[in-house]
Design a protein around this motif. Structure first.
Motif, PDB file in Angstrom:
ATOM      1  N   ARG A 380      24.730  49.416 -60.557  1.00  0.00           N
ATOM      2  CA  ARG A 380      24.084  50.142 -59.460  1.00  0.00           C
ATOM      3  C   ARG A 380      23.085  49.259 -58.719  1.00  0.00           C
ATOM      4  NH1 ARG A 380      25.975  54.094 -62.665  1.00  0.00           N
ATOM      5  NH2 ARG A 380      26.387  56.140 -61.713  1.00  0.00           N
ATOM      6  N   ASN A 381      22.408  48.388 -59.421  1.00  0.00           N
ATOM      7  CA  ASN A 381      21.476  47.489 -58.747  1.00  0.00           C
ATOM      8  C   ASN A 381      22.206  46.502 -57.836  1.00  0.00           C
ATOM      9  OD1 ASN A 381      18.833  48.244 -59.249  1.00  0.00           O
ATOM     10  ND2 ASN A 381      18.742  47.189 -61.220  1.00  0.00           N
ATOM     11  N   GLU A 382      23.365  46.019 -58.283  1.00  0.00           N
ATOM     12  CA  GLU A 382      24.138  45.129 -57.433  1.00  0.00           C
ATOM     13  C   GLU A 382      24.611  45.855 -56.177  1.00  0.00           C
ATOM     14  OE1 GLU A 382      26.108  42.105 -60.746  1.00  0.00           O
ATOM     15  OE2 GLU A 382      27.035  44.065 -60.348  1.00  0.00           O
ATOM     16  N   ALA A 383      24.975  47.116 -56.314  1.00  0.00           N
ATOM     17  CA  ALA A 383      25.363  47.910 -55.146  1.00  0.00           C
ATOM     18  C   ALA A 383      24.172  48.135 -54.226  1.00  0.00           C
ATOM     19  CB  ALA A 383      25.943  49.246 -55.596  1.00  0.00           C
ATOM     20  N   ARG A 391      15.728  46.904 -56.105  1.00  0.00           N
ATOM     21  CA  ARG A 391      16.297  47.146 -57.432  1.00  0.00           C
ATOM     22  C   ARG A 391      15.472  48.203 -58.166  1.00  0.00           C
ATOM     23  NH1 ARG A 391      19.785  42.923 -58.966  1.00  0.00           N
ATOM     24  NH2 ARG A 391      19.502  43.466 -61.154  1.00  0.00           N
ATOM     25  N   ARG A 392      16.130  48.938 -59.065  1.00  0.00           N
ATOM     26  CA  ARG A 392      15.475  49.970 -59.848  1.00  0.00           C
ATOM     27  C   ARG A 392      15.654  49.676 -61.333  1.00  0.00           C
ATOM     28  NH1 ARG A 392      14.347  54.874 -57.301  1.00  0.00           N
ATOM     29  NH2 ARG A 392      13.670  54.422 -55.171  1.00  0.00           N
ATOM     30  N   ASP A 393      14.633  50.053 -62.131  1.00  0.00           N
ATOM     31  CA  ASP A 393      14.714  49.866 -63.584  1.00  0.00           C
ATOM     32  C   ASP A 393      15.821  50.734 -64.162  1.00  0.00           C
ATOM     33  OD1 ASP A 393      12.610  48.122 -63.437  1.00  0.00           O
ATOM     34  OD2 ASP A 393      11.081  49.648 -63.868  1.00  0.00           O
ATOM     35  N   GLY A 394      16.548  50.183 -65.116  1.00  0.00           N
ATOM     36  CA  GLY A 394      17.592  50.925 -65.798  1.00  0.00           C
ATOM     37  C   GLY A 394      18.902  51.019 -65.044  1.00  0.00           C
ATOM     38  N   ALA A 395      19.038  50.262 -63.942  1.00  0.00           N
ATOM     39  CA  ALA A 395      20.268  50.335 -63.146  1.00  0.00           C
ATOM     40  C   ALA A 395      21.048  49.031 -63.188  1.00  0.00           C
ATOM     41  CB  ALA A 395      19.931  50.697 -61.701  1.00  0.00           C
ATOM     42  N   ASP A 396      20.826  48.231 -64.244  1.00  0.00           N
ATOM     43  CA  ASP A 396      21.529  46.950 -64.356  1.00  0.00           C
ATOM     44  C   ASP A 396      22.782  47.037 -65.224  1.00  0.00           C
ATOM     45  OD1 ASP A 396      19.902  45.326 -62.737  1.00  0.00           O
ATOM     46  OD2 ASP A 396      18.391  45.200 -64.319  1.00  0.00           O
ATOM     47  N   ASP A 397      22.975  48.135 -65.949  1.00  0.00           N
ATOM     48  CA  ASP A 397      24.127  48.250 -66.845  1.00  0.00           C
ATOM     49  C   ASP A 397      25.371  48.662 -66.070  1.00  0.00           C
ATOM     50  OD1 ASP A 397      22.521  47.621 -68.994  1.00  0.00           O
ATOM     51  OD2 ASP A 397      22.006  49.728 -69.387  1.00  0.00           O
ATOM     52  N   LEU A 398      26.509  48.161 -66.553  1.00  0.00           N
ATOM     53  CA  LEU A 398      27.777  48.577 -65.974  1.00  0.00           C
ATOM     54  C   LEU A 398      28.146  49.956 -66.508  1.00  0.00           C
ATOM     55  CD1 LEU A 398      29.850  45.266 -66.212  1.00  0.00           C
ATOM     56  CD2 LEU A 398      28.732  46.236 -64.190  1.00  0.00           C
ATOM     57  N   THR A 399      28.575  50.844 -65.649  1.00  0.00           N
ATOM     58  CA  THR A 399      28.944  52.197 -66.044  1.00  0.00           C
ATOM     59  C   THR A 399      30.374  52.488 -65.583  1.00  0.00           C
ATOM     60  OG1 THR A 399      28.022  53.090 -63.988  1.00  0.00           O
ATOM     61  CG2 THR A 399      26.569  53.022 -65.921  1.00  0.00           C
ATOM     62  N   ALA A 400      31.003  53.489 -66.238  1.00  0.00           N
ATOM     63  CA  ALA A 400      32.370  53.859 -65.886  1.00  0.00           C
ATOM     64  C   ALA A 400      32.586  55.336 -66.143  1.00  0.00           C
ATOM     65  CB  ALA A 400      33.373  53.023 -66.681  1.00  0.00           C
TER      66      ALA A 400
END
Length: 416
Positions: A380-383, A391-400
């Motif tokens: 989400r941070n890359e988007a 950038r926001r905290d906790g938005a660096d993980d890949l999700t599916a």
């Protein structure tokens, strides 16, 4: 370039040709330089028009091809990266990156520098910049006019550059010159589309000049003045003076008064013939072929072609792949080879962001980013970075999305 050569550009064609021959012989005795003079004075086309950089850029199609390509490429984001062992990369922010992207020299911004370099590459087939190295490596890149820079090999076979600037001639070694070559056959120089397209551009210049003269004469071509008797020399002079009063567009619709048995018969030409529309339309398309630019990019739509819709989008994608991308790859490859130290080339490189060319509308872009994030391709941070959001905290993980399940697990209950 000598003072004689500079002044020759203001002389008539016959005198200019004689000056060119004298200067050519002089430069040949001094060692090279004849090709530089041919680029300055141009080559004469079969249509009788000399074609060089200055005359070619007077054609709107040439101007648009060069301007569009140079401005699009120079406006793309350029970054320097270090490649990691796991395949990812880190953005580099040091003096080298600053020279390439922000401030190449004391006078130019990054966009201005690359715009000029690409413009020279498009017209001359080569672009040059003098590099200056400081204590920490590359410290400056200064654009050299391609028209007055000449690569050559010395007696030992080393590549050198003869630069003529402000009345002085200086020879620079290859490690002091950043040289990007255009399309060619693997020699020390790229090929100039203006030099090889002299007939196409000469014909276009002649057509533009002819159309201009016709419009200057009020859309009236020359006619025939009939007399019932032989005119004396004095009467011929008087007839010429009388006709001069009716030349030019400002004299359109004036009434001519004839006497002494004179009769004027006009040679008619309709407006479409006067503008030579088909010839000029073909010239635009032919010039675009020389520069590898789709005609629609310069505002010229072909027969039956629209300026809007998905068809244009596909043309733009094709231009990026076949026209812009090769130029970008040439620049990136030459930066990596000539400006990065040998020990760092395997990991460090510069790259233009091609996504800047294909900007989508807001709805399409939102759907595109949503699919990448929901399928674990982008965080989400890359988007958010693609949308220029913080950038926001906790938005660096890949999700599916987890709604999908393997076929063999259908009907089974989850084990607590």
């Amino acid at each position: 370039m000598s003072i004689i050569t500079k002044l020759a550009s203001t002389l008539p064609a016959r005198v200019r040709s004689e000056v060119y021959e004298v200067e050519k012989e002089k430069r040949t005795r001094e060692g090279g330089g004849a090709d530089v003079l041919s680029r300055i004075f141009g080559r004469r086309s079969a249509a009788g028009k000399p074609v060089n950089l200055q005359t070619a850029m007077q054609l709107s199609a040439v101007w648009a091809c060069v301007r569009q390509t140079a401005t699009v490429i120079s406006s793309l984001p350029l970054s320097v990266y270090d490649k990691r062992d796991n395949g990812s990369r880190d953005t580099v922010a040091d003096r080298f990156a600053e020279v390439l992207t922000v401030s190449p020299n004391a006078d130019q911004t990054g966009m201005e520098f690359w715009e000029g370099m690409v413009a020279w590459l498009m017209t001359n087939g080569n672009c040059y910049a003098e590099r200056t190295d400081g204590r920490l490596g590359l410290s400056q890149l200064r654009t050299l006019p391609s028209i007055s820079t000449e690569p050559f090999r010395n007696a030992d076979g080393d590549l050198m550059y003869r630069v003529r600037d402000r009345g002085k001639t200086e020879v620079l070694p290859r490690d002091k010159v950043f040289h990007v070559r255009g399309f060619g056959f693997g020699s020390d120089v790229g090929l100039s589309p203006i030099t090889f397209g002299v007939q196409t551009m000469g014909t276009a210049l002649a057509a533009e000049e002819s159309a201009g003269k016709i419009f200057g004469n009020g859309m009236q071509v020359s006619g025939i003045l009939k007399a019932g008797q032989t005119l004396t020399a004095e009467q011929r002079v008087q007839a010429r003076k009388m006709l001069e009063a009716y030349r030019g567009s400002e004299a359109a619709w004036k009434v001519m008064v004839l006497e002494a048995g004179l009769d004027f018969q006009t040679l008619t030409m309709n407006p479409e013939d006067a503008q030579m529309l088909e010839t000029r339309r073909f010239s635009v398309e032919d010039i675009c072929r020389w520069f590898g630019v789709p005609p629609i990019v310069v505002g010229h739509a072909g027969q039956g072609q629209t300026m809007w819709g998905s068809g244009v989008e596909q043309i733009m994608i094709a231009w990026m792949n076949t026209g812009l991308n090769p130029i970008l790859r040439r620049i990136e490859g030459r930066v990596r080879k000539d400006l990065i130290a040998p020990g760092q080339r395997i990991k460090r490189y510069a790259e233009f962001n091609r996504e800047g060319i294909l900007q989508m509308d807001s709805k399409a872009k939102a759907e595109f980013l949503t699919k990448l994030v929901s399928n674990g391709i982008m965080s989400r941070n890359e988007a958010r970075e693609k949308l220029n959001l913080a950038r926001r905290d906790g938005a660096d993980d890949l999700t599916a999305q987890t709604a999908m399940a393997p076929v063999q697990d259908l009907g089974k209950e989850d084990t607590p």
